[in-house]
Design an enzyme around this catalytic site. Structure first.
Site, PDB file in Angstrom:
ATOM      1  N   ARG A   1      73.949  31.624  -9.112  1.00 22.40           N
ATOM      2  CA  ARG A   1      74.129  31.566 -10.563  1.00 22.40           C
ATOM      3  C   ARG A   1      75.589  31.301 -10.891  1.00 22.40           C
ATOM      4  O   ARG A   1      76.350  32.202 -11.234  1.00 22.40           O
ATOM      5  CB  ARG A   1      73.618  32.853 -11.208  1.00 22.40           C
ATOM      6  CG  ARG A   1      72.130  33.019 -10.980  1.00 22.40           C
ATOM      7  CD  ARG A   1      71.574  34.259 -11.581  1.00 22.40           C
ATOM      8  NE  ARG A   1      71.415  34.162 -13.019  1.00 22.40           N
ATOM      9  CZ  ARG A   1      70.825  35.099 -13.745  1.00 22.40           C
ATOM     10  NH1 ARG A   1      70.361  36.188 -13.190  1.00 22.40           N
ATOM     11  NH2 ARG A   1      70.706  34.958 -15.052  1.00 22.40           N
TER      12      ARG A   1
ATOM     13  N   ARG B   1      66.042  47.903 -16.419  1.00 20.34           N
ATOM     14  CA  ARG B   1      67.192  47.173 -16.973  1.00 20.34           C
ATOM     15  C   ARG B   1      66.814  46.484 -18.277  1.00 20.34           C
ATOM     16  O   ARG B   1      67.680  46.223 -19.110  1.00 20.34           O
ATOM     17  CB  ARG B   1      67.670  46.111 -15.982  1.00 20.34           C
ATOM     18  CG  ARG B   1      68.363  46.680 -14.775  1.00 20.34           C
ATOM     19  CD  ARG B   1      68.890  45.573 -13.908  1.00 20.34           C
ATOM     20  NE  ARG B   1      69.531  44.569 -14.747  1.00 20.34           N
ATOM     21  CZ  ARG B   1      69.794  43.334 -14.373  1.00 20.34           C
ATOM     22  NH1 ARG B   1      69.483  42.934 -13.173  1.00 20.34           N
ATOM     23  NH2 ARG B   1      70.383  42.497 -15.181  1.00 20.34           N
TER      24      ARG B   1
ATOM     25  N   ASP C   1      62.048  33.317 -17.783  1.00 20.27           N
ATOM     26  CA  ASP C   1      61.876  34.774 -17.743  1.00 20.27           C
ATOM     27  C   ASP C   1      60.417  35.203 -17.914  1.00 20.27           C
ATOM     28  O   ASP C   1      60.107  36.392 -17.831  1.00 20.27           O
ATOM     29  CB  ASP C   1      62.748  35.445 -18.823  1.00 20.27           C
ATOM     30  CG  ASP C   1      64.218  35.462 -18.435  1.00 20.27           C
ATOM     31  OD1 ASP C   1      64.552  35.038 -17.313  1.00 20.27           O
ATOM     32  OD2 ASP C   1      65.043  35.894 -19.262  1.00 20.27           O
TER      33      ASP C   1
ATOM     34  N   CYS D   1      70.367  39.759 -11.757  1.00 30.54           N
ATOM     35  CA  CYS D   1      69.203  39.612 -10.886  1.00 30.54           C
ATOM     36  C   CYS D   1      69.448  38.527  -9.855  1.00 30.54           C
ATOM     37  O   CYS D   1      70.017  37.479 -10.164  1.00 30.54           O
ATOM     38  CB  CYS D   1      67.973  39.251 -11.712  1.00 30.54           C
ATOM     39  SG  CYS D   1      67.176  40.676 -12.459  1.00 30.54           S
TER      40      CYS D   1
ATOM     41  N   LYS E   1      67.077  42.030 -25.590  1.00 31.14           N
ATOM     42  CA  LYS E   1      68.148  42.447 -24.677  1.00 31.14           C
ATOM     43  C   LYS E   1      69.227  41.365 -24.561  1.00 31.14           C
ATOM     44  O   LYS E   1      70.414  41.651 -24.657  1.00 31.14           O
ATOM     45  CB  LYS E   1      67.557  42.746 -23.298  1.00 31.14           C
ATOM     46  CG  LYS E   1      68.618  42.949 -22.221  1.00 31.14           C
ATOM     47  CD  LYS E   1      68.026  43.179 -20.858  1.00 31.14           C
ATOM     48  CE  LYS E   1      67.625  41.933 -20.112  1.00 31.14           C
ATOM     49  NZ  LYS E   1      68.689  41.220 -19.402  1.00 31.14           N
ATOM     50  N   ASN E   2      68.803  40.139 -24.336  1.00 29.61           N
ATOM     51  CA  ASN E   2      69.799  39.097 -24.065  1.00 29.61           C
ATOM     52  C   ASN E   2      70.621  38.728 -25.298  1.00 29.61           C
ATOM     53  O   ASN E   2      71.761  38.293 -25.171  1.00 29.61           O
ATOM     54  CB  ASN E   2      69.135  37.859 -23.455  1.00 29.61           C
ATOM     55  CG  ASN E   2      68.708  38.124 -22.014  1.00 29.61           C
ATOM     56  OD1 ASN E   2      69.114  39.123 -21.416  1.00 29.61           O
ATOM     57  ND2 ASN E   2      67.880  37.250 -21.460  1.00 29.61           N
TER      58      ASN E   2
HETATM   59  C1  UD1 Z   1      70.253  33.699 -19.380  1.00 36.65           C
HETATM   60  C2  UD1 Z   1      69.447  34.963 -19.429  1.00 36.65           C
HETATM   61  C3  UD1 Z   1      68.367  34.954 -18.369  1.00 36.65           C
HETATM   62  C4  UD1 Z   1      67.535  33.688 -18.478  1.00 36.65           C
HETATM   63  C5  UD1 Z   1      68.411  32.448 -18.514  1.00 36.65           C
HETATM   64  C6  UD1 Z   1      67.636  31.168 -18.790  1.00 36.65           C
HETATM   65  C7  UD1 Z   1      71.061  36.596 -20.219  1.00 36.65           C
HETATM   66  C8  UD1 Z   1      71.900  37.773 -19.893  1.00 36.65           C
HETATM   67  N1  UD1 Z   1      70.346  36.093 -19.213  1.00 36.65           N
HETATM   68  O1  UD1 Z   1      70.906  33.667 -18.115  1.00 36.65           O
HETATM   69  O2  UD1 Z   1      67.553  36.099 -18.559  1.00 36.65           O
HETATM   70  O3  UD1 Z   1      66.683  33.605 -17.348  1.00 36.65           O
HETATM   71  O4  UD1 Z   1      69.399  32.575 -19.545  1.00 36.65           O
HETATM   72  O5  UD1 Z   1      66.950  31.262 -19.977  1.00 36.65           O
HETATM   73  O6  UD1 Z   1      70.990  36.151 -21.338  1.00 36.65           O
HETATM   74  N2  UD1 Z   1      74.334  27.062 -14.679  1.00 36.65           N
HETATM   75  C9  UD1 Z   1      75.336  26.355 -14.033  1.00 36.65           C
HETATM   76  N3  UD1 Z   1      76.629  26.638 -14.364  1.00 36.65           N
HETATM   77  C10 UD1 Z   1      76.968  27.559 -15.299  1.00 36.65           C
HETATM   78  C11 UD1 Z   1      75.950  28.269 -15.962  1.00 36.65           C
HETATM   79  C12 UD1 Z   1      74.631  27.998 -15.619  1.00 36.65           C
HETATM   80  O7  UD1 Z   1      75.069  25.518 -13.184  1.00 36.65           O
HETATM   81  O8  UD1 Z   1      78.166  27.748 -15.556  1.00 36.65           O
HETATM   82  C13 UD1 Z   1      72.917  26.797 -14.347  1.00 36.65           C
HETATM   83  C14 UD1 Z   1      72.202  28.010 -13.750  1.00 36.65           C
HETATM   84  O9  UD1 Z   1      72.397  28.092 -12.361  1.00 36.65           O
HETATM   85  C15 UD1 Z   1      70.757  27.721 -14.124  1.00 36.65           C
HETATM   86  C16 UD1 Z   1      70.891  27.017 -15.489  1.00 36.65           C
HETATM   87  O10 UD1 Z   1      72.220  26.538 -15.559  1.00 36.65           O
HETATM   88  O11 UD1 Z   1      70.204  26.812 -13.215  1.00 36.65           O
HETATM   89  C17 UD1 Z   1      70.588  27.894 -16.679  1.00 36.65           C
HETATM   90  O12 UD1 Z   1      71.343  29.077 -16.603  1.00 36.65           O
HETATM   91  P1  UD1 Z   1      71.821  29.865 -17.900  1.00 36.65           P
HETATM   92  O13 UD1 Z   1      71.056  29.387 -19.092  1.00 36.65           O
HETATM   93  O14 UD1 Z   1      73.293  29.857 -17.955  1.00 36.65           O
HETATM   94  O15 UD1 Z   1      71.339  31.340 -17.564  1.00 36.65           O
HETATM   95  P2  UD1 Z   1      72.103  32.686 -17.869  1.00 36.65           P
HETATM   96  O16 UD1 Z   1      72.894  32.565 -19.128  1.00 36.65           O
HETATM   97  O17 UD1 Z   1      72.783  33.155 -16.639  1.00 36.65           O
END
Ligand code: UD1
Length: 430
Positions: free
Chosen positions: A122, A397, A305, A117, A22-23
């Site tokens: 986030r 989802r 996850d 979620c 999915k991701n």
């Molecule tokens: C993606 C996945 C999600 C998974 C996560 C971590 C998708 C759609 N979702 O989420 O299922 O749980 O990776 O493997 O692919 N952060 C910041 N600033 C930013 C971006 C992130 O501080 O601009 C922090 C987040 O709060 C979190 C960490 O970085 O603590 C990792 O987040 P990130 O890897 O970006 O997760 P997602 O891409 O949102």
């Protein structure tokens, strides 16, 4: 509102086929609009998040031709709008990938601030920092993120935190920037590599995906391609843990075992047997599992996850275990629900201290988010008696035909939509 109703206690036995990730698919669909020619994407999971994103892509004018549940053709040459502001797209986290894709291709994008979620705050500051470093101006107004640039220019970007979303989004925008971009401290998840491979198959110049330094040489145009998405490591891991929780014997097919190493390592630690084949893994768990410690980390660490599913199996393992969540701050919301099924878990800050109980007992619980919902289903499969999982909207989802796949392994589970159907199921299985 639909529910899963489950009569627990049957060991899962048999073979199950895993769908596309999915991701990875979410990012690849967004990236597909960057080509002016038709892109064919295969092994797409047929889940709600994907269908919502496809609607949004259609909504900005791209031609979306769904050949079957798992194959789609997309042509982005007809895109007429750069603004994505649908009520429903706010619900999917990955809507932000349209920002990187539209900004890269058209140097302009407006996308509703993402939801997804509720597993903690986030932020997307790193995505925006990357776009700004490439020369875009970025504003947030009225719930929309607006980014634009005269030209995007390659640059050196260091990510303060390892972020899957920021790495992919910056990679997409940089793929059509002028010159060379270097992303340091990049995420190494398999889906980052898959998106890079997809972009390269359209003519992008991306090297190093899968390591923490990604080098991108921008190109002016991207062309047509045919691409098959990698298998979903989280769906696979969920079935592996369902096998363990029910003391079953399940062969999980169409996977890349390398992507499952962290999950496999934990199953071995708790005393299950895992056999690896070229594109399958078999999990056999005949005895009660032992306690262990786990900390979620970016890939190749243990995936956040899979954290709720891990807690569910440790909840019925012998001894005291700890689960430390280091990625998201609010990812223990399922603990209260699991406690209602008899678990003994205490959460202190970002650590869950789990004292294993002999077994769960069925109860009515609600899915608080996608992965926690799947974890509660696993608990229900292992529990004595009937479990009803509400709010399965979340689970749908990200899991395709979840209850059908589980039922094919011998689980007693049905998707229902009324109290009457719940009663009917209960009568049938008692
Ligand atoms: C993606 C996945 C999600 C998974 C996560 C971590 C998708 C759609 N979702 O989420 O299922 O749980 O990776 O493997 O692919 N952060 C910041 N600033 C930013 C971006 C992130 O501080 O601009 C922090 C987040 O709060 C979190 C960490 O970085 O603590 C990792 O987040 P990130 O890897 O970006 O997760 P997602 O891409 O949102």
């Amino acid at each position: 509102m639909e529910q899963y109703v489950i009569k627990g206690g049957n060991p899962l036995v048999g073979e199950v086929e895993i769908g596309g990730a999915k991701n990875a698919a979410l990012a690849i669909l967004a990236a597909s609009i960057m080509a002016d020619e038709t892109v064919t994407i295969d092994n797409l999971p047929d889940v709600r998040d994907i269908n919502v994103l496809l609607e949004a892509i259609k909504g900005i004018g791209a031609i979306v031709d769904r050949l079957d549940a798992h194959t789609v053709k997309i042509n982005g040459s007809t895109i007429s709008g750069m603004s994505v502001d649908y009520e429903y797209i706010k619900k999917i986290r990955a809507s932000y990938y349209l920002l990187g894709a539209l900004l890269g291709k058209y140097k302009r994008a407006e996308v509703a601030l993402p939801g997804g979620c509720d597993i903690g705050s986030r932020p997307i500051d790193l995505h925006l920092k990357g776009f700004r470093a490439l020369g875009a101006t970025v504003d947030i107004q009225h719930g929309l993120i607006a980014a634009q640039a005269e030209h995007l220019k390659g640059t050196h970007i260091y990510l303060d935190k390892v972020s899957v979303g920021a790495t992919i989004n910056i990679m997409m925008a940089a793929a059509m920037a002028e010159g060379k971009t270097i992303i340091e401290n990049a995420a190494k998840e398999p889906h980052v590599v898959d998106v890079a491979n997809f972009l390269n198959s359209m003519g992008a110049g991306i090297r190093g995906a899968g390591t923490d330094v990604i080098r991108i040489v921008g190109v002016e145009k991207l062309h047509k391609t045919e691409y098959s998405i990698i298998p979903d490591q989280i769906e696979a891991g969920t079935f592996m843990f369902a096998a363990a929780a029910t003391r079953g014997d399940v062969t999980v097919k169409n996977v890349i075992p390398k992507h499952l190493e962290a999950t496999t390592a934990k199953l071995l630690e708790v005393g299950c047997e895992v056999e690896e084949f070229d594109d399958a893994v078999r999990v056999v768990c005949a005895k009660r599992m032992h306690h262990t410690q786990v900390t979620t980390l970016p890939y190749p660490g243990f995936p956040t996850d899979m954290q709720p599913q891990m807690a569910v199996i440790l909840g019925i393992a012998e001894g005291t275990s700890t689960v430390t969540e280091s990625i998201f701050e609010n990812r223990f919301k399922y603990v209260d629900e699991l406690t209602r099924m008899g678990a003994n878990i205490k959460v202190e800050s970002n650590i869950a201290i789990i004292t294993g109980v002999e077994g769960y007992t069925g109860a009515r619980v609600s899915a608080p988010d996608l992965r926690a919902g799947a974890a509660l289903v696993i608990a229900g499969l292992a529990a004595e008696g009937i479990t009803i999982v509400d709010d399965i909207y979340y689970v749908e989802r990200g899991y395709e035909h979840f209850e059908e796949k589980l039922a094919s392994l011998g689980a007693q589970i049905e998707k229902v939509s009324s109290e009457k159907e719940i009663q009917k199921f209960t009568l049938k299985v008692s």
